[in-house]
Design a protein around this motif. Structure first.
Motif, short mmCIF file in Angstrom:
data_model
loop_
_atom_site.label_atom_id
_atom_site.label_comp_id
_atom_site.label_asym_id
_atom_site.label_seq_id
_atom_site.Cartn_x
_atom_site.Cartn_y
_atom_site.Cartn_z
N ARG A 280 0.84 -1.20 0.00
CA ARG A 280 0.00 0.00 0.00
C ARG A 280 0.87 1.24 0.00
O ARG A 280 2.03 1.22 0.39
N ASP A 296 -7.48 -7.01 -8.29
CA ASP A 296 -8.47 -7.62 -7.39
C ASP A 296 -8.85 -9.04 -7.82
O ASP A 296 -9.15 -9.88 -6.98
N THR A 319 -7.63 -3.68 7.06
CA THR A 319 -8.27 -2.48 6.49
C THR A 319 -7.41 -1.83 5.40
O THR A 319 -7.73 -0.76 4.92
N ARG A 320 -6.29 -2.49 5.05
CA ARG A 320 -5.55 -2.06 3.86
C ARG A 320 -6.45 -2.15 2.65
O ARG A 320 -6.26 -1.46 1.65
N GLU A 321 -7.37 -3.13 2.69
CA GLU A 321 -8.25 -3.38 1.55
C GLU A 321 -9.54 -2.57 1.71
O GLU A 321 -10.00 -2.33 2.82
N SER A 322 -10.11 -2.21 0.57
CA SER A 322 -11.32 -1.39 0.58
C SER A 322 -12.53 -2.23 1.01
O SER A 322 -12.48 -3.46 0.99
N GLN A 323 -13.60 -1.52 1.35
CA GLN A 323 -14.85 -2.20 1.71
C GLN A 323 -15.28 -3.13 0.57
O GLN A 323 -15.65 -4.29 0.81
N CYS A 325 -13.55 -4.57 -1.83
CA CYS A 325 -12.68 -5.73 -1.98
C CYS A 325 -12.91 -6.72 -0.84
O CYS A 325 -13.00 -7.92 -1.05
N ARG A 326 -13.07 -6.19 0.38
CA ARG A 326 -13.27 -7.08 1.53
C ARG A 326 -14.58 -7.86 1.34
O ARG A 326 -14.67 -9.03 1.63
N SER A 365 -7.60 1.77 3.67
CA SER A 365 -8.64 1.95 2.65
C SER A 365 -10.02 1.95 3.29
O SER A 365 -10.88 2.73 2.93
N ASP A 366 -10.21 1.01 4.22
CA ASP A 366 -11.51 0.90 4.87
C ASP A 366 -11.47 1.68 6.18
O ASP A 366 -10.96 1.21 7.19
N ARG A 367 -12.01 2.89 6.14
CA ARG A 367 -11.90 3.80 7.29
C ARG A 367 -13.14 3.81 8.16
O ARG A 367 -13.32 4.70 9.00
#
Ligand code: SF4
Ligand code: SF4
Length: 473
Positions: A280, A296, A319-323, A325-326, A365-367
C-alpha cells in the motif's frame, strides 16, 4: 535439495522446488483431466500440495475457475460458517533499525515522527480499543533492540491484559514482532500471547536480500526459520503471510504453502493463520515502484486457492483493503478481519492529533468505525464474532487442529460468536446496529442444532443482558 522436514530455510523453501512447481503449473494450466483430479481431491476438504494448488492458481479455463471459486465458498462455509472474527492492530512503537524499502518505518526515513508509547499511553490506547468493543489485538512494533527490546513488549503485554475498563477486556493479544530467539519466544509464550505473527514479505531469497539491504532483517535464513524457533520456544499458534506485490505472486503462493507444509511435517501443526496483505501507499513509499502488484481478480483467486489448499488455517484481511474488496473476498475464505483500525502509534486514544497520521505504517482503505463494520457484516449475513475462547481453553496448536480436522470446531465457534456478539450489542453498539444485531442473534440461536448447547446459549444470553460477561464453550 528440497526437504519439507528440514529445519533449514533453503531446504524447506527450496528455490528449485518453487521454480519446478511454477513450471509444472504453467505446463498443466489447461490440463482439464489433471485439474479435475485436483478438484476432486480438494473436495475431500483435506487440503492440497503446493504443486497441486499452483496448477489451480494458474488455471485459466473460465469454467474450471468458477468451480474453484464455488469450492472455496463451500469449504469456507463448511469450516467457518457465516462467522467473521474481529480484531484490531495496536502499534506500540515505530522505531526500527531495518531498511525494508516498502515500509515507512525504515530507518532512513527521517521525516516520519518516531514514537514509542509509555505504559500510560498504552493504557489509554487499550481503553479506547475496549470502548470500541475490541477483545482481540495484534500487537505491532518495529525492530529496535534499544527502543523496543523484548522486555518492553513483555511489559506492554502485562499492561494490555491488566486493563478492564467498564465491561471491556483484551482477551487475546497476538504479537507481530521481528524474528527473535527461542528464549524470547519462550518469554512471549509465558506472557500469554495468542498467535505469533511474522510476515515473510517475500520468500524469494534474492529479492528478499535486495529489499532488506540493511539491518538484522537482511538475514533471510534467520527470518525464514523464525517460526521454527517460535515453535521450539513453545508457541503453539503461528501466523504466516507475504506482502503481495514485492515478488511474483505465483512464486509467493507456492512458497507460502511450502512453508505451511514444512510446519505440518516437522511440528505436526500447520499455520494457525495466513494473512494476505498487498503493498500500500505510505509515507516515503510509492507502491508503483514495485512491478509485481496484483489486481483484485488475481487477489480473489489467491484467496480462493489458499482456502482450498489449507482448509484449517484461518485467513486474515486488514483495512488495507477497501470495503468493496473485503466484501468480495469474505465469502471466498477470509475468517478474520480488522475493523476501525489505526496503523499509527497512539492513534486510537488521540485520533484528533493531526500528527498521528504521520506515524501511520500504511494508508487505510476501509476507514469505517467498528460499529459500521459490524453492522455491514450483519447486513451481509455474517455473524461478527469477538470470540477468543480456544486459547483460553487450551485449544491451541495440534489440539486445535485435531478439532478442526474432525470438523468439530463449528460447535465451539458458533455459540461463542453469538454470545460475544451479544456482549458487543449490549455494551458498545449504536441503536441501529443493536437493532440489526438482536434480530440476527435470535435467528442464529435457532440454527444451533444441539439442544443442550442451545439451552446454555439462551441462558447465557439472558445473563449477558443482566450484566454478566465472558461466557464461552
Ligand atoms: Fe521495520 Fe517492520 Fe517496517 Fe521493516 S516492515 S521497516 S522491520 S517496521
Ligand atoms: Fe476462534 Fe476458537 Fe472462538 Fe472458534 S471457538 S472463533 S476457533 S477462538
Amino acid at each position: 535439495m528440497y526437504n519439507p522436514k528440514s529445519t533449514k530455510a533453503e531446504e524447506f523453501i527450496c528455490n528449485d522446488e518453487v521454480l519446478a512447481s511454477l513450471e509444472y503449473a504453467e505446463n498443466n494450466k489447461n490440463n482439464i483431466e489433471l485439474i479435475d483430479k485436483i478438484l476432486e481431491k480438494a473436495k475431500l476438504g483435506k487440503g492440497l500440495s503446493h504443486r497441486e494448488a499452483a496448477v489451480l492458481l494458474d488455471c485459466d479455463i473460465e469454467e474450471k475457475n468458477q468451480e474453484i471459486f464455488k469450492l472455496a465458498e463451500k469449504i469456507k462455509q463448511d469450516y467457518y460458517g457465516n462467522r467473521i472474527v474481529l480484531f484490531a492492530p495496536l502499534y506500540l512503537s515505530n522505531y526500527c533499525v531495518n531498511g525494508c524499502v516498502y515500509c515507512p518505518y525504515h530507518a532512513k526515513n527521517k521525516h516520519i515522527p518516531r514514537k514509542k508509547m509509555t505504559q500510560k499511553e498504552i493504557k489509554e490506547e487499550v481503553i479506547a480499543l475496549q470502548d470500541m468493543g475490541h477483545k482481540r489485538l495484534a500487537i505491532e512494533t518495529g525492530e529496535d533492540p534499544v527502543n523496543n527490546p523484548i522486555e518492553y513488549v513483555l511489559e506492554s503485554l502485562k499492561t494490555i491484559y491488566s486493563i478492564h475498563h467498564k465491561n471491556g477486556a483484551i482477551r487475546r493479544a497476538n504479537v507481530n514482532i521481528a524474528a527473535t530467539t527461542v528464549e524470547n519466544y519462550r518469554k512471549l509464550k509465558e506472557a500469554g500471547i495468542g498467535t505469533y505473527i511474522l510476515f515473510q514479505e517475500t520468500y524469494n531469497k534474492e529479492s528478499y536480500e535486495k529489499l532488506h539491504l540493511t539491518g538484522p532483517k537482511h538475514n533471510y535464513t534467520y527470518h525464514t526459520e523464525a517460526m521454527d524457533r517460535a515453535m521450539q520456544g513453545g508457541i503453539d499458534d503461528v501466523g504466516l503471510g507475504v506482502l503481495f506485490g514485492l515478488e511474483s505472486y505465483r512464486y509467493e503462493f507456492s512458497a507460502l504453502l511450502m512453508h505451511a507444509e514444512h510446519l505440518e511435517a516437522v511440528y505436526g501443526v500447520g499455520p494457525h493463520t495466513i494473512s494476505v496483505p498487498r503493498i500500500r501507499k505510505a509515507d516515503d513509499i510509492d507502491p508503483n515502484t514495485f512491478d509485481n502488484g496484483i489486481d483484485d481478480d488475481i487477489f480473489a483467486k489467491i484467496i480462493a486457492c489458499i482456502r482450498i489448499s489449507v482448509p484449517y488455517t484461518g485467513m486474515i484481511i486488514s483495512t488495507r483493503e477497501s470495503q468493496a474488496c473485503r466484501e468480495k473476498v469474505l465469502k471466498l475464505g477470509i475468517s478474520q478481519i480488522s475493523g476501525g483500525s489505526k496503523t499509527s502509534v497512539g492513534g486510537y486514544a488521540h485520533p484528533e492529533d493531526e500528527s498521528e497520521e504521520d506515524t501511520a505504517q500504511f494508508d487505510i482503505s476501509d476507514r469505517r468505525t467498528l460499529d459500521e463494520v459490524i453492522k455491514w457484516l450483519m447486513e451481509l449475513g455474517y455473524v461478527p464474532s469477538f470470540c477468543t475462547a480456544c486459547y483460553r481453553e487450551g485449544r491451541v496448536g495440534d489440539r486445535f487442529m485435531a478439532i478442526c480436522k474432525e470438523q468439530q470446531i463449528h460447535n465451539f465457534c458458533h455459540p461463542n460468536a453469538i454470545m460475544t456478539l451479544e456482549e458487543y450489542l449490549q455494551d458498545y453498539a449504536s441503536d441501529e446496529t443493536r437493532k440489526v444485531g438482536e434480530f440476527l442473534v435470535k435467528k442464529e440461536v435457532e440454527t444451533l442444532g444441539d439442544k443442550k448447547i442451545r439451552t446454555v446459549v439462551e441462558e447465557n444470553l439472558a445473563k449477558i443482558k443482566q450484566g454478566e460477561r465472558d461466557f464461552r464453550f
